[in-house]
Write a protein that holds these residues in place. Structure first.
Motif, PDB file in Angstrom:
ATOM      1  N   HIS A  77      88.311  61.189  47.430  1.00  9.57           N
ATOM      2  CA  HIS A  77      86.995  61.696  47.671  1.00  9.57           C
ATOM      3  C   HIS A  77      85.709  61.114  47.061  1.00  9.57           C
ATOM      4  N   ASP A  78      85.394  62.042  45.736  1.00  8.61           N
ATOM      5  CA  ASP A  78      84.781  60.755  44.675  1.00  8.61           C
ATOM      6  C   ASP A  78      84.129  59.849  44.936  1.00  8.61           C
ATOM      7  N   LEU A  79      85.084  59.167  44.791  1.00  4.93           N
ATOM      8  CA  LEU A  79      84.918  57.527  45.203  1.00  4.93           C
ATOM      9  C   LEU A  79      85.157  57.391  46.434  1.00  4.93           C
ATOM     10  N   ASP A  97      82.523  72.952  52.333  1.00 11.54           N
ATOM     11  CA  ASP A  97      82.504  73.889  51.133  1.00 11.54           C
ATOM     12  C   ASP A  97      84.139  73.476  50.098  1.00 11.54           C
ATOM     13  N   SER A  98      84.859  72.570  50.772  1.00 11.03           N
ATOM     14  CA  SER A  98      86.169  72.557  49.856  1.00 11.03           C
ATOM     15  C   SER A  98      85.874  71.261  48.210  1.00 11.03           C
ATOM     16  N   ALA A 103      83.110  66.787  46.406  1.00 10.40           N
ATOM     17  CA  ALA A 103      83.221  66.121  45.318  1.00 10.40           C
ATOM     18  C   ALA A 103      83.054  64.225  45.786  1.00 10.40           C
ATOM     19  N   ALA A 104      82.933  64.041  47.428  1.00 11.01           N
ATOM     20  CA  ALA A 104      82.441  63.262  48.428  1.00 11.01           C
ATOM     21  C   ALA A 104      81.028  63.134  47.851  1.00 11.01           C
ATOM     22  N   VAL A 109      75.950  60.835  44.676  1.00  8.89           N
ATOM     23  CA  VAL A 109      74.613  61.788  43.800  1.00  8.89           C
ATOM     24  C   VAL A 109      74.673  60.447  43.037  1.00  8.89           C
ATOM     25  N   MET A 110      75.762  60.700  42.158  1.00  9.45           N
ATOM     26  CA  MET A 110      76.067  60.076  40.398  1.00  9.45           C
ATOM     27  C   MET A 110      76.215  58.435  40.688  1.00  9.45           C
TER      28      MET A 110
END
Length: 170
Positions: A77-79, A97-98, A103-104, A109-110
């Protein structure tokens, strides 16, 4: 989309890619690619490219609950959030809110989307309330929106209908 249809939305038309059936990260990535392709065809999504007021692209992302372990889903999800930024999606809204949804948002943001470019909301109803608020960014005519993941779309689609926008679903 029907054969021969003009891919450019009118000023009161929004294109919605609704992938309610997408359950895996791979399917989420495919929808993201489709969003970018349609935006290129319609001219949407150019605000990152210096055309203020142009039609925008939106990724509204809930959790993609595929079969992988939780830690892998968090990374994936981050990716996906990072990929949306790299592909110049104008607005990224993460619903839920999981850990994977957070992470997404964090990935977006990052990667460089912050302020009103990347948002995290608890529910689709909360997003609908934001979109009803005249002081908040909300979809408008010409925009292309991808709805991804497992969340109830009723409230979000109702807001678009209230704004007298023609919703072209693909």
């Amino acid at each position: 989309m029907s054969v021969g249809a003009d891919p450019r939305p009118g000023s009161d038309e929004i294109t919605v890619i609704d992938s309610a059936g997408a359950t895996s990260i791979a399917e989420g990535r495919a929808v993201l690619r489709r969003l970018v392709e349609i935006a290129a065809d319609t001219g949407a999504g150019s605000t990152h490219r210096g055309a203020p007021g142009a039609a925008r692209t939106w990724l509204v992302l809930g959790e993609l609950a595929d079969e992988s372990e939780v830690d892998r889903r968090v990374i994936d999800h981050d990716l996906l959030g990072r990929a949306a930024v790299r592909l110049a999606v104008d607005k990224i809204v993460c619903i839920g809110d999981s850990r994977p949804v957070r992470a997404a948002h964090q990935g977006a943001v990052m990667e460089g989307s912050w302020g009103d470019e990347a948002n995290l909301v608890g529910t689709a109803e909360e997003l609908a309330l934001r979109w009803r608020d005249p002081g908040e960014p909300a979809p408008s005519g010409g925009d292309v929106i991808a709805l991804v993941g497992g969340w109830d779309r009723t409230a979000v689609l109702a807001v678009l209908a209230e704004r007298d926008l023609v919703v072209r679903r693909i």
